[in-house]
Design an enzyme around this catalytic site. Structure first.
Site, PDB file in Angstrom:
ATOM      1  N   ASN A 154      15.567 -41.737  -8.702  1.00 28.62           N
ATOM      2  CA  ASN A 154      15.426 -41.786  -7.249  1.00 28.62           C
ATOM      3  C   ASN A 154      14.979 -43.209  -6.906  1.00 28.62           C
ATOM      4  OD1 ASN A 154      14.695 -41.602  -4.592  1.00 28.62           O
ATOM      5  ND2 ASN A 154      13.011 -40.158  -4.919  1.00 28.62           N
ATOM      6  N   LYS A 175      14.677 -44.589  -4.131  1.00 28.88           N
ATOM      7  CA  LYS A 175      13.936 -44.691  -2.858  1.00 28.88           C
ATOM      8  C   LYS A 175      14.464 -45.872  -2.034  1.00 28.88           C
ATOM      9  CE  LYS A 175      10.163 -42.358  -5.048  1.00 28.88           C
ATOM     10  NZ  LYS A 175       8.764 -42.009  -5.059  1.00 28.88           N
ATOM     11  N   HIS A 227      12.174 -33.834  -0.758  1.00 21.33           N
ATOM     12  CA  HIS A 227      11.262 -34.747  -1.455  1.00 21.33           C
ATOM     13  C   HIS A 227       9.949 -34.823  -0.678  1.00 21.33           C
ATOM     14  CE1 HIS A 227       9.463 -38.385  -3.062  1.00 21.33           C
ATOM     15  NE2 HIS A 227      10.217 -38.198  -4.128  1.00 21.33           N
ATOM     16  N   GLU A 275       8.058 -37.139   0.096  1.00 20.42           N
ATOM     17  CA  GLU A 275       7.953 -38.217   1.097  1.00 20.42           C
ATOM     18  C   GLU A 275       8.661 -37.803   2.384  1.00 20.42           C
ATOM     19  OE1 GLU A 275       9.361 -41.386  -1.443  1.00 20.42           O
ATOM     20  OE2 GLU A 275       7.531 -41.151  -2.637  1.00 20.42           O
ATOM     21  N   GLU A 324       7.430 -31.796  -8.412  1.00 17.58           N
ATOM     22  CA  GLU A 324       6.825 -33.121  -8.253  1.00 17.58           C
ATOM     23  C   GLU A 324       5.466 -33.000  -7.575  1.00 17.58           C
ATOM     24  OE1 GLU A 324      10.052 -36.412  -8.404  1.00 17.58           O
ATOM     25  OE2 GLU A 324       9.676 -35.888  -6.323  1.00 17.58           O
ATOM     26  N   GLY A 377       4.236 -41.980  -7.862  1.00 17.18           N
ATOM     27  CA  GLY A 377       3.973 -43.392  -7.622  1.00 17.18           C
ATOM     28  C   GLY A 377       2.524 -43.801  -7.860  1.00 17.18           C
ATOM     29  N   SER A 429       5.384 -40.193 -11.891  1.00 19.77           N
ATOM     30  CA  SER A 429       4.886 -41.182 -12.851  1.00 19.77           C
ATOM     31  C   SER A 429       5.399 -40.973 -14.279  1.00 19.77           C
ATOM     32  CB  SER A 429       3.356 -41.238 -12.822  1.00 19.77           C
ATOM     33  OG  SER A 429       2.912 -41.644 -11.537  1.00 19.77           O
TER      34      SER A 429
HETATM   35  P1  PGA Z   1       7.587 -41.913  -9.454  1.00 20.39           P
HETATM   36  O1  PGA Z   1       8.367 -41.107  -8.284  1.00 20.39           O
HETATM   37  O2  PGA Z   1       8.364 -41.699 -10.719  1.00 20.39           O
HETATM   38  O3  PGA Z   1       7.598 -43.349  -8.996  1.00 20.39           O
HETATM   39  O4  PGA Z   1       6.215 -41.344  -9.522  1.00 20.39           O
HETATM   40  C1  PGA Z   1       8.969 -39.879  -8.524  1.00 20.39           C
HETATM   41  C2  PGA Z   1       9.689 -39.386  -7.285  1.00 20.39           C
HETATM   42  O5  PGA Z   1       9.189 -39.590  -6.175  1.00 20.39           O
HETATM   43  O6  PGA Z   1      10.776 -38.791  -7.377  1.00 20.39           O
END
Ligand code: PGA
Length: 252
Positions: free
Chosen positions: A9, A11, A95, A97, A167, A173, A212
């Site tokens: 992803n 982003k 997601h 976010e 997640e 992140g 992460s």
């Molecule tokens: P990350 O994000 O691997 O940077 O923690 C995962 C995601 O949001 O899909």
């Protein structure tokens, strides 16, 4: 046996030049005979070009979100048919976010899931609890609610071709991944929620862990019985890290 799956992803990252370099490095490193399904999810504006770069490779294209509506006066939105038209096979829905920053609720996520299915693409449905929800020991309750909204609207049959990504919001992140045991516990719970509606579909359902994941922790997380791969954010922007993660997946 479930075919392992790793999705990147990206982003809101990347330029056309950076993307081309990343894809070139990725395609050089992906083994020709891999049984793992590998997907990259760039931003909308980069989909078409990345799709061309991936042609004749064994890496697939996915989008990060979609509009729940089919067509019409929805300024700034992108429909599932448009994503299909530019070559997407997968679409991430729900997601955290999108849920947290853009206030997408369970009902909207469920409609997006349906919109993706209606175009014959495969949704990657994200679920997961916040830190506060984990500390209040409501993780299973939250994940059940998020999943049930989609199961109720789309029906369990729709999960015959769908992917779920667990997640935990506190792990995204932050550099702080869920422990393999924490991930396994929730993955097993997710499978049991689907199993209550259809045992066969539940047994085949691929459940990804995201939050992460890096080259250094992927193997121990992917070793867990109900972890079928990963949804990778930050580490998917570096070809060598992403390839390490892809190499760490295991068949269960
Ligand atoms: P990350 O994000 O691997 O940077 O923690 C995962 C995601 O949001 O899909």
């Amino acid at each position: 046996m479930r075919r392992p799956f790793v999705a990147g992803n990206w982003k809101m990252h990347g330029s056309r030049t950076e993307n081309a370099e990343l894809i070139e490095a990725l395609l050089l490193g992906v083994p020709g005979q891999t049984t793992t399904e590998i997907v990259v999810c760039p931003t909308f504006v980069h989909l078409w070009e990345i799709g061309r770069l991936l042609k004749a490779s064994n890496v697939s294209l996915g989008a990060q979100s979609v509009c729940a509506e089919a067509v019409g006066a929805f300024t700034g939105e992108v429909s599932a048919a448009m994503l299909k038209d530019v070559g997407c096979r997968y679409v991430i829905v729900g997601h955290s976010e999108r849920r947290a920053i853009y206030k997408e609720d369970d009902a909207l996520v469920a409609r997006k899931f349906l919109a993706v299915k209606a175009q014959g693409m495969i949704p990657i449905l994200c679920v997961g609890e916040s830190l506060d929800e984990r500390e209040r020991r409501t993780t299973n309750q939250i994940v059940t609610r998020q999943l049930s909204a989609v199961l109720d609207l789309a029906g369990v049959e729709a999960f015959g071709e769908a992917i779920v990504a667990y997640e935990p919001v506190w792990a995204i992140g932050t550099g702080k991944n869920a422990s393999p045991e924490q991930a396994q516990e929730v993955h097993a719970h997710i499978r049991s929620v689907v199993e209550a509606r259809d045992a066969k579909i539940a047994a085949r359902l691929r459940i990804l862990y995201g939050g992460s994941v890096k080259g250094s922790n992927a193997r121990e997380i992917f070793a867990m019985a109900d972890v079928d791969g990963g949804l990778i954010g930050g580490a998917s922007l570096k070809a060598d890290e992403f390839l390490k993660i892809c190499a760490a997946v295991q068949v269960h």
